[in-house]
Design a protein around this motif. Structure first.
Motif, short mmCIF file in Angstrom:
data_model
loop_
_atom_site.label_atom_id
_atom_site.label_comp_id
_atom_site.label_asym_id
_atom_site.label_seq_id
_atom_site.Cartn_x
_atom_site.Cartn_y
_atom_site.Cartn_z
N ARG A 10 -16.68 15.36 -58.77
CA ARG A 10 -17.53 16.50 -59.09
C ARG A 10 -16.77 17.82 -59.14
N THR A 42 -18.16 22.70 -64.41
CA THR A 42 -18.72 23.61 -63.40
C THR A 42 -17.71 23.82 -62.27
N ARG A 48 -15.27 26.43 -63.35
CA ARG A 48 -15.76 27.82 -63.25
C ARG A 48 -15.67 28.35 -61.82
N ARG A 49 -15.56 27.44 -60.87
CA ARG A 49 -15.56 27.88 -59.47
C ARG A 49 -14.17 28.24 -58.96
N TYR A 55 -21.57 38.28 -55.71
CA TYR A 55 -22.45 37.13 -55.53
C TYR A 55 -21.99 36.19 -54.44
N LEU A 71 -22.92 25.59 -52.52
CA LEU A 71 -22.99 24.36 -53.29
C LEU A 71 -23.15 23.16 -52.38
N ASP A 106 -24.13 18.51 -52.47
CA ASP A 106 -24.32 17.27 -53.23
C ASP A 106 -25.70 16.71 -52.97
N GLY A 158 -27.08 12.95 -53.80
CA GLY A 158 -26.73 11.68 -54.41
C GLY A 158 -25.43 11.82 -55.17
N GLN A 203 -24.54 17.19 -58.17
CA GLN A 203 -24.09 18.34 -57.42
C GLN A 203 -24.94 19.55 -57.78
N GLU A 244 -25.34 23.92 -57.38
CA GLU A 244 -24.60 25.14 -57.10
C GLU A 244 -25.57 26.29 -57.26
N ARG A 283 -25.82 30.51 -57.28
CA ARG A 283 -25.15 31.81 -57.26
C ARG A 283 -26.23 32.88 -57.13
N HIS A 315 -28.94 32.04 -60.00
CA HIS A 315 -28.41 31.10 -60.97
C HIS A 315 -28.24 29.74 -60.30
N THR A 337 -27.45 25.72 -60.71
CA THR A 337 -26.82 24.73 -61.58
C THR A 337 -27.00 23.35 -60.97
N SER A 340 -25.69 19.44 -61.77
CA SER A 340 -24.83 18.70 -62.69
C SER A 340 -24.61 17.27 -62.22
#
Lengths: 274, 421
Positions: A263, A268, A271-272, B102, B106, B108, B110, B113, B115, B117, B158, B160, B162
């Motif tokens: 991951r 993403t 970007r971190r 900001y 973040l 997990d 499962g 993931q 995140e 902000r 924000h 996210t 993924s």
């Protein structure tokens, strides 16, 4: 009033050399002559790859010193993370610390054995992730003496092999093999690879250009054993015999099997970085 | 006045809240701390006399953009990036902005993931070079550069999510930032100065209208695809003539409520990058001030020749076509140019030397009107910490029908000397 956004080359130019780690995991060569020597060459390459497998992941820091003929130096510094992918090329994430104008620029590579690698570049000034071409094989980065293909993952499938001979190298005995790049875009006609017989560590690679002139020599040193099993070189020196320039790549802060997974090797994750 | 007050309140409020939250949660266990940034001395020279009296020919000043990064043992981080420009010729160009402030969390769930902000951040969407059509979360910091790549920090939540299936993002945008514009003595402006103090909105909530955005993106082999939705206050102002607080004639900014569907795609095949961006926008005002729904697109690509003529240099050719379905009534979205039927072409030469020397030449031509612009950029690192940027933008001609006809004499050359720390 248009403005072409900052480009990949600024960083990309020295990006892939970061992937040199892969050098250790696979090398050996071939051509048609004696089927037996081809078989031996491939066997050595596969055996070396096998011995490198199972590391899981690691992080490390790299310092690269470029030196021109007059001895003038310039420095690059970066961090990398590598994740082993079973049955395919590894995933790597490179983050640049120096020079400072490219700080936090990052490159994500999903390596593949049978198809082209996938690469994304992160440009911090715009916070932009850009998918970039992986077609550049023979280009040099940042004026360094490493070409993309020297650094990108040296997958066994990208060469054909031929075992040449055994000969002493320092206190050890090395097998010398020739490997010929499969990719027509490669800048090399062939490479000669010296590996010690005991651990299959690479000690030297000679690069011959398309006209078969001896272009560069890469030597490896300061090998260290990690996880009681994996040998990684701490120093790699590439000398260009045509220009007299050289590049020394030093590795430090190896940490294996740290707390990251797939991951972190995504857009993403890219970007971190900081 | 109310705007700047409100802004200050948002900005300072969010910084303090975030800093406090972070400090409290991190229990002062900062494991990673980093301070970096840039300081740039900049000078922009306009060889031709301005079209309006009082406009200056030389814009010199500096930019400071430090960045602080803190990370705790749990991987939570706080990023703070203030920005300040001083410009001696145009007080409107002298400005402060909070580019980033900001908190990033973040975790997990499962195999997926998440995140989060929280705070002020910048977001980039899209793939093309001649304009950033789908990119809409942040407002343009237009006084920085007419190219529209500098953006103001945007307060946001924000989230996210993924996984192997792609990346889904949602944005809650509680506050609207008005675009920055040059003042009376500044160049690259319209016949009337734009009133930065009195900004009007279609929504009764004004700048506090809660905007919403979302995006899904994924890589399918050679194809990188993104689809996006924005629902809220337009980032592009409609300008109507009026007068400012002092009774001087001025343009007033008006921000409509819009909905935009966006698509961005890139195919990466060998040395080719094929690119497409497209939007469908409803609720926006056209050049005449009438509401007109429209579609717009930009597509093209780039091709790179690596190690040309046996050297280390790479040459990249770029070409893109810009189209706006409103034709003559199109408005400039994120640049002064109206890109209703415009062809962009360019060449980038990257020397791949120790100094990362790079030259880009680009040409934008309107296929329906007599507007043409040429730009040259030169970038080079001087040492490990110093670098330089040179740029020349030449407006070869500007059609009378174009909104930025007022900028026809504003070709410029710019030299920046940057210290990166």
């Amino acid at each position: 009033m248009m403005r072409v956004s900052p480009t990949r080359s600024k960083v990309l130019s020295f990006a892939p050399h970061l992937a040199l780690w892969a050098c250790l995991i696979a090398q050996a060569p071939a051509r048609a002559e004696s089927p037996a020597s081809e078989e031996t060459g491939l066997k050595i390459a596969l055996e070396a790859r096998g011995r490198g497998e199972g590391f899981g992941n690691f992080t490390a820091s790299q310092v690269m010193v470029l030196r021109n003929k007059q001895g003038r130096e310039s420095r690059r510094q970066l961090r990398l993370k590598v994740l082993e992918v079973e049955g395919d090329g590894n995933k790597s994430l490179f983050v640049f610390d120096e020079p400072r104008d490219v700080k936090e620029t990052a490159l994500l590579i999903h390596g593949h054995r049978e198809s082209a690698d996938e690469q994304w570049l992160y440009l911090p000034a715009l916070k932009r992730v850009k998918r970039i071409s992986s077609a550049n094989r023979s280009g040099s980065f940042m004026g360094s003496e490493f070409a993309y293909e020297d650094m990108g993952s040296q997958e066994v499938e990208r060469f054909s092999y031929r075992y040449l001979r055994d000969e002493p190298c320092g206190d050890l005995t090395c097998t010398v093999s020739e490997r010929v790049p499969v990719d027509e875009r490669s800048g090399y006609r062939r490479q000669l690879v010296w590996r010690d017989q005991d651990e299959l560590r690479v000690w030297k690679v000679e690069y011959y250009d398309r006209k078969d002139a001896h272009l560069k020599t890469l030597t490896f040193g300061s090998y260290e054993k990690h996880l009681d099993r994996y040998w990684y070189a701490g120093e790699m020196t590439m000398v260009n015999h045509l220009t007299g320039k050289s590049t020394v790549l030093s590795w430090t802060d190896f940490q294996f099997r740290t707390d990251f997974d797939e991951r972190d090797f995504t857009q993403t994750g890219l970007r971190r970085v900081r | 006045m109310p705007l700047s007050f409100a802004l200050r309140r948002v900005v300072s409020g969010s910084i303090w809240i975030l800093a406090a939250v972070f400090a409290a949660r991190a229990d002062a266990e900062i494991v990673d701390r980093d301070f970096s940034g840039r300081f740039s001395a900049e000078s922009r020279w306009f060889p031709a006399t301005g079209a309006f009296p009082g406009q200056r020919s030389l814009a010199s000043g500096f930019v400071a953009e430090p960045k602080l990064y803190l990370e705790d043992a749990a991987g939570r981080s706080f990023t703070l990036t203030p920005f300040f420009r001083y410009d001696h010729s145009d007080p409107r160009r002298t400005h402060f902005d909070l580019r980033e402030a900001y908190l990033l969390l973040l975790g997990d769930i499962g195999d997926d993931q998440w995140e989060l902000r929280l705070g002020v951040d910048r977001v980039f969407w899209g793939v093309t070079e001649s304009q950033h059509l789908v990119d809409i979360v942040n407002q343009i910091d237009f006084v920085e550069h007419p190219g529209g790549e500098s953006k103001l920090g945007q307060p946001m939540v924000h989230l996210t999510w993924s996984g192997n299936w792609g990346v889904a993002e949602v944005f809650g945008l509680p506050y609207h930032r008005a675009r920055t514009f040059s003042g009376l003595q500044g160049r690259l402006r319209l016949p009337l100065v734009i009133d930065n103090e009195r900004v009007t909105y279609e929504s009764a909530a004004g700048e506090w209208h809660f905007d919403f955005a979302s995006r899904y993106s994924h890589s399918f082999g050679l194809l990188d695809l993104g689809v996006s939705l924005f629902d809220g206050t337009s980032r592009e102002p409609f300008l109507f003539p009026g007068s400012d607080a002092g009774g001087m004639p001025a343009f007033t900014q008006y921000y409509a409520q819009i909905r935009q569907f966006g698509l961005d795609a890139q195919m990466t095949v060998g040395s080719w990058l094929f690119k497409l961006e497209a939007i469908q926008r409803s609720g926006a005002r056209n050049l005449l001030g009438l509401e007109e729904d429209y579609a717009a697109t930009v597509f093209g690509g780039e091709y790179t020749f690596y190690s040309v003529f046996g050297s280390a240099a790479d040459v990249t050719l770029l070409g893109e076509w810009n189209y706006d379905g409103r034709g003559r009534n199109a408005t400039p979205n994120r640049s002064p140019n109206t890109l209703e039927n415009d062809l962009f072409s360019g060449t980038r030469l990257a020397f791949n030397d120790v100094q990362s020397t790079e030259i880009t030449v680009s040409f934008l031509t309107d296929l329906g009107r007599a507007t043409r612009a040429l730009a040259l950029e030169f970038d080079r690192r001087i040492t490990g910490q110093w670098s330089m940027h040179f740029e020349a933008v030449s407006l070869l001609s500007v059609d009378r029908a174009d909104l930025h006809y007022a900028m026809r004499d504003d070709s410029f050359v710019e030299l920046n000397l940057v210290y990166n720390f």
